[in-house]
Motif scaffolding. Structure first.
Motif, short mmCIF file in Angstrom:
data_model
loop_
_atom_site.label_atom_id
_atom_site.label_comp_id
_atom_site.label_asym_id
_atom_site.label_seq_id
_atom_site.Cartn_x
_atom_site.Cartn_y
_atom_site.Cartn_z
N THR A 77 91.57 72.30 -35.77
CA THR A 77 90.25 71.63 -35.55
C THR A 77 89.11 72.93 -35.78
O THR A 77 89.49 73.99 -35.59
N HIS A 78 87.93 72.25 -36.09
CA HIS A 78 86.74 73.30 -36.04
C HIS A 78 85.81 72.57 -35.20
O HIS A 78 84.68 72.42 -35.32
N ILE A 79 86.35 72.42 -33.72
CA ILE A 79 85.77 71.50 -33.10
C ILE A 79 84.26 72.42 -32.62
O ILE A 79 83.33 71.48 -32.08
N SER A 84 75.44 69.06 -38.13
CA SER A 84 76.20 67.94 -39.00
C SER A 84 75.60 68.01 -40.52
O SER A 84 74.75 68.38 -40.90
N ARG A 85 76.56 67.35 -41.30
CA ARG A 85 76.52 67.42 -42.74
C ARG A 85 76.37 65.74 -43.27
O ARG A 85 76.66 65.96 -44.46
N GLU A 86 75.78 65.18 -42.68
CA GLU A 86 75.68 63.77 -43.05
C GLU A 86 74.71 63.47 -44.49
O GLU A 86 74.99 62.86 -45.33
N GLY A 147 84.65 80.63 -37.30
CA GLY A 147 84.45 80.49 -38.78
C GLY A 147 83.24 79.92 -39.28
O GLY A 147 82.93 79.71 -40.48
N TYR A 148 82.41 79.72 -38.22
CA TYR A 148 80.82 79.21 -38.71
C TYR A 148 79.82 80.37 -38.03
O TYR A 148 78.60 79.72 -37.86
N GLY A 149 80.38 81.54 -37.81
CA GLY A 149 79.46 82.65 -37.36
C GLY A 149 79.27 83.27 -38.41
O GLY A 149 77.91 83.78 -38.72
N PRO A 180 86.94 84.80 -41.85
CA PRO A 180 86.98 84.78 -43.35
C PRO A 180 87.20 83.19 -43.90
O PRO A 180 88.04 82.85 -44.32
N HIS A 181 85.82 82.69 -43.71
CA HIS A 181 85.84 81.22 -43.97
C HIS A 181 85.03 80.78 -44.88
O HIS A 181 85.25 79.84 -45.67
N ALA A 182 84.17 81.75 -45.27
CA ALA A 182 83.26 81.45 -46.34
C ALA A 182 82.60 83.02 -46.58
O ALA A 182 82.50 83.59 -45.58
N ASP A 263 98.02 75.29 -43.99
CA ASP A 263 97.21 74.21 -43.53
C ASP A 263 96.62 73.56 -44.88
O ASP A 263 96.15 74.55 -45.72
N HIS A 264 96.69 72.54 -45.12
CA HIS A 264 95.92 71.57 -46.13
C HIS A 264 97.17 71.40 -47.16
O HIS A 264 97.80 70.24 -47.22
N LEU A 265 97.60 72.04 -48.21
CA LEU A 265 98.85 72.01 -49.17
C LEU A 265 98.58 70.76 -49.98
O LEU A 265 99.78 70.35 -50.66
N TYR A 317 89.26 68.16 -37.74
CA TYR A 317 87.95 67.77 -37.46
C TYR A 317 86.91 68.93 -37.74
O TYR A 317 87.19 69.95 -37.16
N ASN A 318 86.03 68.60 -38.54
CA ASN A 318 85.01 69.56 -38.86
C ASN A 318 83.70 68.74 -39.41
O ASN A 318 84.12 67.60 -39.68
N PRO A 319 82.63 69.13 -39.63
CA PRO A 319 81.42 68.55 -39.88
C PRO A 319 81.17 68.20 -41.32
O PRO A 319 80.29 67.57 -41.70
N GLY A 320 82.17 68.63 -42.25
CA GLY A 320 81.93 68.53 -43.84
C GLY A 320 83.08 67.99 -44.57
O GLY A 320 82.67 67.28 -45.72
N SER A 321 84.23 68.14 -44.14
CA SER A 321 85.24 67.71 -44.89
C SER A 321 86.14 66.68 -44.14
O SER A 321 87.22 66.14 -44.84
O1 LIG Z 1 83.99 72.39 -44.76
C1 LIG Z 1 83.89 72.79 -43.52
O2 LIG Z 1 83.23 72.87 -42.61
C2 LIG Z 1 85.44 72.96 -43.19
C3 LIG Z 1 86.29 73.49 -43.94
N1 LIG Z 1 86.73 74.53 -44.29
C4 LIG Z 1 87.80 74.72 -45.45
N2 LIG Z 1 87.86 73.44 -45.93
C5 LIG Z 1 86.94 72.70 -45.08
#
Ligand SMILES: O=C(O)CC1=NCN=C1
Ligand SMILES: [Zn+2]
Length: 410
Positions: A77-79, A84-86, A147-149, A180-182, A263-265, A317-321
């Motif tokens: 999770t990315h709890i 949010s990203r609606e 990963g959101y910092g 290293p998330h983005a 994860d994902h795959l 669980y995350n706000p975008g995907s």
């Molecule tokens: O989009 C996001 O916030 C979460 C995500 N990280 C990698 N794939 C989805």
């Protein structure tokens, strides 16, 4: 004298406790005992099995003829995040894909902006709402990623909020550094990745695992390898967001790096799926994300399991995907789209999910934590079948009844 007995259990679901995750055909084995009881003392299992008069307890919890299982385990999770990203839904309606939104400075980077702005308490209060909901949905073990910092202060802030969640709720957590998330706007991948790698020593006090998003336009396989090797040298077990959208060979890299999970795959190669069986890597599949991104191709769970691999499931669980904290919904999508059997699904959200985060959870053997759910369902197949609702009826954490689904006040 024992403390509590759970009585009147129609069927007791008992995933098998083994040293490693269940693989291949073992995933379809699930011990179910009818007309059962569970006996608990000091928050631990004393006995879980066929009804017997052998035990006395001070209290009872009536399962009311319903089914009972170990509490669920949520391994991805990315709890902890801000905002949010609606607003991105309109972009998706126009056919703008996930990586393009990210490239345009949205997506993860939008959440980064909102997380950096949010205070510790705002992040904790927001994540507490989701943690409460996860518990009410039968989950008592949760992995939580940073990963959101994307800088020292905010990555540490996220990890500290994650720790505070564990203090606040009767859950076992695992914490993952996903610096290293983005790549922040205006930064170059290599130098930013070095900055995140330099943080590893400090985050060791807060994080159990190190994770990286290996994807087109984010980090390459070579960059990911360098980061994973550095993390392993510092004593981390590693995880990887792999082959989510493009087939970069992330699964092969995970196995090469002895990752605890990949994860994902969704775009995993045939070669990678073949290697899974002889690896120590659990494939954590996130079909809710595939559904949410509007994709038709789902991860090849059947191919992975039939070739002897270990598979688990999570919400992501995350706000975008994947904006759901309902792991039961993921069980349904796994049945419908991953073609997993009910037994495989139950093992994938208990024992295999626990192995994906190195947690001794997901079973009810003597001595195990008495984390238990009474489900308002006639049998274990019903939950992946009837989707979009919460079937959890009573949730017991360390032997204590902490949630009972209210009825109507008519
Ligand atoms: O989009 C996001 O916030 C979460 C995500 N990280 C990698 N794939 C989805
Ligand atoms: Zn994720």
């Amino acid at each position: 004298m024992n403390d509590v007995m759970i009585t009147n259990i129609k069927s007791l679901i008992l995933p098998k406790k083994t040293d490693g995750p269940l693989k291949g055909k073992e995933m379809d084995e699930l011990n179910i005992v009818d007309d059962a009881i569970v006996v608990i003392k000091d928050g631990k299992i004393v006995y879980a099995g066929a009804k017997t008069d052998e035990y006395e307890t001070k209290e009872t919890i009536d399962a009311e003829g319903k089914i009972v299982s170990p509490a669920l385990v949520e391994p991805h999770t990315h709890i902890v995040h801000g905002g949010s990203r609606e607003h991105e839904m309109s972009l998706k309606r126009q056919g703008v894909d996930y990586l393009t939104i990210l490239e345009q400075g949205g997506g993860i980077l939008n959440t980064v902006e909102q997380t950096q702005k949010a205070s510790f308490d705002e992040l904790l209060n927001k994540a507490s709402v989701n943690m409460t909901r996860m518990i009410q949905h039968g989950v008592l073990t949760v992995e939580s990623k940073s990963g959101y910092g994307l800088d020292r202060e905010n990555e540490l802030k996220q990890l500290k909020v994650s720790k505070a969640l564990e203090d606040k709720f009767p859950v076992l957590m695992r914490h993952t550094f996903l610096g290293p998330h983005a790549i922040p706007k205006g930064r170059e991948a290599e130098e930013f990745l070095q900055e995140m790698t330099d943080l590893l020593d400090e985050v060791k006090d807060y994080a159990d695992f190190a994770d990286i998003f290996t994807e087109t336009g984010v980090f390459s396989v070579d960059q990911s390898r360098k980061y994973m090797e550095a993390a392993r040298e510092k004593g981390f077990r590693v995880k990887i967001h792999a082959d989510e959208i493009d087939p970069l060979g992330g699964l092969e890299l995970a196995i090469e790096q002895d990752a605890i999970s990949a994860d994902h795959l969704v775009a995993a190669s045939e070669e990678g799926k073949k290697q899974l069986a002889d690896s120590n890597t659990v494939a954590v599949l996130l079909p809710g994300t595939t559904f949410y991104l509007g994709k038709n191709e789902f991860a090849d769970a059947r191919g992975m399991i039939d070739q002897g691999g270990a598979v688990s499931l999570a919400t992501d669980y995350n706000p975008g995907s994947c904006v759901t904290d309902n792991l039961q919904m993921i069980m349904a999508i796994a049945a419908l789209k991953l073609k997993m059997t009910p037994n495989e699904i139950w093992n994938a959200v208990t024992v295999n999910a626990a192995h994906a985060i190195d947690a001794d959870r997901g079973t009810l053997e003597p001595g195990d934590a008495a984390n238990i759910v009474v489900w308002d369902a006639p049998n274990h197949e019903y939950i992946p079948y009837h989707y979009g609702v919460n079937h959890a009826y009573k949730v017991i954490a360390d032997g204590k009844l902490i949630f009972e689904r209210p009825g109507l006040n008519l």
